[in-house]
Design a protein around this motif. Structure first.
Motif, PDB file in Angstrom:
ATOM      1  N   GLY A 277     -21.238  49.773 -25.177  1.00 17.47           N
ATOM      2  CA  GLY A 277     -20.568  48.470 -24.732  1.00 17.47           C
ATOM      3  C   GLY A 277     -18.988  48.755 -23.738  1.00 17.47           C
ATOM      4  N   TRP A 278     -17.976  49.992 -24.800  1.00 14.86           N
ATOM      5  CA  TRP A 278     -17.163  50.525 -24.341  1.00 14.86           C
ATOM      6  C   TRP A 278     -17.330  51.401 -23.453  1.00 14.86           C
ATOM      7  CZ3 TRP A 278     -12.306  48.319 -24.002  1.00 14.86           C
ATOM      8  CH2 TRP A 278     -12.395  47.751 -25.766  1.00 14.86           C
TER       9      TRP A 278
ATOM     10  N   LEU B  72     -12.516  62.866 -25.676  1.00 13.17           N
ATOM     11  CA  LEU B  72     -12.787  61.017 -25.702  1.00 13.17           C
ATOM     12  C   LEU B  72     -13.773  60.497 -26.486  1.00 13.17           C
ATOM     13  CD1 LEU B  72      -8.870  60.037 -24.405  1.00 13.17           C
ATOM     14  CD2 LEU B  72      -9.277  59.919 -26.912  1.00 13.17           C
ATOM     15  N   ALA B  73     -14.583  60.568 -25.028  1.00 18.28           N
ATOM     16  CA  ALA B  73     -15.776  60.277 -24.955  1.00 18.28           C
ATOM     17  C   ALA B  73     -16.452  60.505 -25.848  1.00 18.28           C
ATOM     18  CB  ALA B  73     -17.130  59.930 -23.677  1.00 18.28           C
ATOM     19  N   ALA B  74     -17.037  62.267 -26.760  1.00 17.90           N
ATOM     20  CA  ALA B  74     -17.581  62.116 -27.802  1.00 17.90           C
ATOM     21  C   ALA B  74     -16.966  62.264 -29.119  1.00 17.90           C
ATOM     22  CB  ALA B  74     -17.480  63.710 -27.767  1.00 17.90           C
ATOM     23  N   ARG B  75     -15.873  61.549 -29.593  1.00 18.39           N
ATOM     24  CA  ARG B  75     -15.397  61.160 -30.626  1.00 18.39           C
ATOM     25  C   ARG B  75     -15.910  59.838 -30.359  1.00 18.39           C
ATOM     26  NH1 ARG B  75     -11.522  63.310 -33.820  1.00 18.39           N
ATOM     27  NH2 ARG B  75     -11.612  61.639 -34.453  1.00 18.39           N
TER      28      ARG B  75
ATOM     29  N   GLU C 139     -14.336  57.251 -28.216  1.00 21.55           N
ATOM     30  CA  GLU C 139     -13.135  56.746 -28.070  1.00 21.55           C
ATOM     31  C   GLU C 139     -13.425  56.058 -26.900  1.00 21.55           C
ATOM     32  OE1 GLU C 139     -11.021  55.816 -30.007  1.00 21.55           O
ATOM     33  OE2 GLU C 139     -10.928  56.847 -31.906  1.00 21.55           O
ATOM     34  N   ALA C 140     -14.513  55.711 -26.821  1.00 17.68           N
ATOM     35  CA  ALA C 140     -14.029  54.753 -25.057  1.00 17.68           C
ATOM     36  C   ALA C 140     -13.409  53.851 -24.530  1.00 17.68           C
ATOM     37  CB  ALA C 140     -15.972  54.155 -24.513  1.00 17.68           C
ATOM     38  N   ARG C 141     -12.657  52.981 -25.825  1.00 19.09           N
ATOM     39  CA  ARG C 141     -12.099  52.046 -25.437  1.00 19.09           C
ATOM     40  C   ARG C 141     -10.771  52.641 -24.446  1.00 19.09           C
ATOM     41  NH1 ARG C 141      -8.274  52.255 -30.008  1.00 19.09           N
ATOM     42  NH2 ARG C 141      -8.872  53.596 -31.310  1.00 19.09           N
ATOM     43  N   LEU C 142     -10.205  53.716 -25.343  1.00 19.99           N
ATOM     44  CA  LEU C 142      -9.085  54.737 -24.553  1.00 19.99           C
ATOM     45  C   LEU C 142      -9.573  55.600 -23.563  1.00 19.99           C
ATOM     46  CD1 LEU C 142      -7.754  56.840 -28.009  1.00 19.99           C
ATOM     47  CD2 LEU C 142      -7.352  54.723 -27.175  1.00 19.99           C
ATOM     48  N   CYS C 143     -10.988  55.616 -23.602  1.00 21.61           N
ATOM     49  CA  CYS C 143     -11.337  55.705 -21.755  1.00 21.61           C
ATOM     50  C   CYS C 143     -11.186  54.739 -20.522  1.00 21.61           C
ATOM     51  CB  CYS C 143     -13.062  56.173 -21.745  1.00 21.61           C
ATOM     52  SG  CYS C 143     -13.061  58.020 -23.151  1.00 21.61           S
ATOM     53  N   CYS C 144     -11.631  53.908 -21.409  1.00 20.29           N
ATOM     54  CA  CYS C 144     -11.402  52.465 -20.909  1.00 20.29           C
ATOM     55  C   CYS C 144      -9.886  51.932 -19.908  1.00 20.29           C
ATOM     56  CB  CYS C 144     -12.243  50.987 -21.579  1.00 20.29           C
ATOM     57  SG  CYS C 144     -12.417  50.007 -20.608  1.00 20.29           S
ATOM     58  N   LEU C 145      -9.357  51.995 -21.385  1.00 20.63           N
ATOM     59  CA  LEU C 145      -7.796  51.379 -20.995  1.00 20.63           C
ATOM     60  C   LEU C 145      -6.980  52.811 -20.210  1.00 20.63           C
ATOM     61  CD1 LEU C 145      -4.626  50.029 -21.984  1.00 20.63           C
ATOM     62  CD2 LEU C 145      -5.180  51.626 -23.555  1.00 20.63           C
ATOM     63  N   ALA C 146      -7.441  53.712 -20.373  1.00 22.87           N
ATOM     64  CA  ALA C 146      -6.574  55.342 -19.196  1.00 22.87           C
ATOM     65  C   ALA C 146      -7.051  54.688 -17.731  1.00 22.87           C
ATOM     66  CB  ALA C 146      -7.233  56.625 -19.717  1.00 22.87           C
ATOM     67  N   LEU C 147      -8.797  54.820 -16.874  1.00 22.46           N
ATOM     68  CA  LEU C 147      -9.443  54.464 -16.368  1.00 22.46           C
ATOM     69  C   LEU C 147      -7.883  52.619 -15.707  1.00 22.46           C
ATOM     70  CD1 LEU C 147     -12.922  55.677 -16.881  1.00 22.46           C
ATOM     71  CD2 LEU C 147     -11.397  56.111 -15.548  1.00 22.46           C
ATOM     72  N   THR C 148      -8.251  52.520 -16.759  1.00 17.88           N
ATOM     73  CA  THR C 148      -7.339  51.253 -16.241  1.00 17.88           C
ATOM     74  C   THR C 148      -5.723  51.584 -15.797  1.00 17.88           C
ATOM     75  OG1 THR C 148      -8.441  49.531 -17.515  1.00 17.88           O
ATOM     76  CG2 THR C 148      -6.302  48.807 -17.150  1.00 17.88           C
TER      77      THR C 148
END
Length: 482
Positions: A210-211, A343-346, A348-357
């Motif tokens: 999902g994330w 972050l992805a390895a942990r 934490e895809a939601r943080l990756c999504c926020l960063a890219l936004t």
């Protein structure tokens, strides 16, 4: 882990050679408007491709336990989705053609998108088979398949452009390349996959998907928004100049970013439950790669106008400052990119999504605000957005990984200073009166002087780290600098 440097740089070198050949030919035969039209077509279809590539790309790699049924189910879902999207593009083009004049740019673009949409099948297959290769750490397979695809695609594009075909000569390069890459990955795969359906397998993948799917959607949407705003503000010619600049930067940025993410991800995942090991892996990777990537991108930024003048001639000169800005942005993102991978390895895809936004918002705002500056605003806007992205990753590095931000920055500063000195010298060389009249000679002198200056500075001020990187490239164990 650092063996990815040699493979990614070799891949980049091969792609650069191919880009040099095609760029010279296409720049001579085709106009900036044609480049812009092809660029918009590619970015729209790439946006659609998210639906069939992003949901399972990372989840197939990140799961600790994976079975053939997971890959087969993912392959079945994305292939079915590809067919549905291809049909939808033709329906959309037919509807658009009923409401707009036949000779309008909107109708032309709609049919180009529909005609180019079969590449979605290749994108879908490549995503799954690349994930399979990453699970087996067959990174050479990924690199060679991509390079082989590019070589055959270039051949097809050149054949079409010499036959008098316009925009499709550019699109054929991507279309043929992706299918050749897929065939290579399928033939060379250790496991034979056929599309299948397993609700249980799909459910096990969806929790992670999902994330990652959201993050990839934002990432690709960012490219579409960026190029769409450029086309809106500066017309098809502006989009064409951006396309030319990307042809100079992407052969270097693309392989280093994708290969580094693929390999670093596989190692970082193994340390996801051991914070100390993950911090050490990130720190070592960043310090070692910064000494290689920073001079590459800063040197490219300094020499980009010369490269554009050599490949495209005077009518493409406006793409030079854009390419320099894109290269500077790549230098900024080259090191903090690994924080995103960590972050992805942990998970934490939601943080990756926020960063890219945040990056998308930043590039859109910067483009609109800086547009009075002219085409140079395109490169500057990308520098601004990449800086915002890097700042976000550094902001979350401490609470998520326990990374000391000041120590992280300090590990990069020596390479940054040396690379900046080298880049300044390369820019000065490009402005020498006699050399300005001969782009080929100027580029040779710039590259030679840049390599000599940076190597000398690294040997004097970063001898230990420089030797460690050389050992890594030779396949020996690299020490972690203190």
């Amino acid at each position: 882990m650092l063996k990815w440097l040699s493979s990614s740089l070799a891949d980049a070198f091969g792609r650069i050679l191919l880009k040099l050949v095609t760029t010279v030919v296409f720049a001579y035969w085709l106009s900036p408007a044609v480049f812009g039209r092809a660029s918009l077509t590619i970015v729209i279809v790439s946006l659609l491709a998210i639906v069939v590539t992003a949901p399972f790309e990372e989840s197939l790699v990140q799961r600790r336990r994976i079975a053939r049924v997971h890959f087969a189910t993912a392959l079945g879902v994305v292939m079915a989705g590809s067919i549905a999207l291809i049909a939808a593009t033709f329906v959309a083009a037919a509807v658009i053609a009923r409401f707009y004049p036949p000779d309008s740019e909107v109708v032309t673009l709609a049919w180009l998108v529909a005609g180019f949409s079969p590449i979605l099948l290749a994108h879908a297959g490549v995503a799954i088979f690349t994930a399979l290769a990453r699970r087996h750490r067959a990174f050479a397979r990924i690199a060679w398949s991509g390079l082989a695809g590019d070589a055959v695609g270039v051949g097809a594009g050149l054949a079409l452009v010499f036959s008098g075909v316009g925009v499709w000569s550019l699109l054929a390069v991507r279309l043929v390349s992706r299918f050749v890459t897929l065939i290579w990955l399928m033939v060379d795969a250790p496991v034979r996959l056929r599309p299948a359906w397993s609700p249980r397998g799909l459910g096990e993948l969806s929790g992670v998907a999902g994330w990652f799917f959201a993050a990839r959607c934002v990432d690709k949407a960012g490219d579409a928004i960026f190029q769409g705003i450029v086309a809106r503000l500066f017309g098809l010619d502006g989009a064409g100049y951006l396309n030319m600049a990307l042809r100079i930067i992407e052969p270097v940025r693309g392989p280093t970013a994708s290969v580094s993410h693929n390999i670093a991800m596989s190692f970082f995942v193994r340390a996801q439950d051991a914070p100390a090991r993950l911090r050490a892996a990130v720190a070592s990777t960043v310090s070692h790669t910064s000494i290689v990537l920073l001079p590459v991108f800063l040197g490219l930024a300094a020499s980009a106008p010369t490269v554009i003048a050599l490949l495209g001639g005077e009518r493409w000169a406006a793409a030079g400052p854009i390419a320099s800005g894109l290269a500077l942005a790549s230098a900024i993102g080259a090191t903090t990119h690994f924080l995103m991978t960590a972050l992805a390895a942990r998970g934490e895809a939601r943080l990756c999504c926020l960063a890219l936004t945040l990056e998308v918002v930043a590039v859109a705002v910067a483009l609109v605000m800086l547009s009075p500056l002219g085409l140079i605003a395109i490169g500057i806007a990308r520098v601004v957005s990449t800086t915002v992205l890097a700042g976000f990753y550094l902001r979350v590095a401490r609470p998520v990984f326990g990374i000391d931000r000041l120590a992280f920055i300090a590990s990069i500063v020596p390479s940054l200073i040396n690379a900046s000195i080298m880049a300044a010298a390369v820019v000065a060389i490009g402005r020498v009166d006699g050399l300005e009249q001969s782009p080929a000679v100027c580029l040779i002198v710039q590259v030679g002087a840049g390599v000599l200056i940076y190597t000398s500075l690294a040997l004097v001020f970063q001898r230990t780290l420089f030797a460690s990187v050389l050992n890594a490239l030779r396949g020996r164990k690299a020490g972690v600098p203190g």
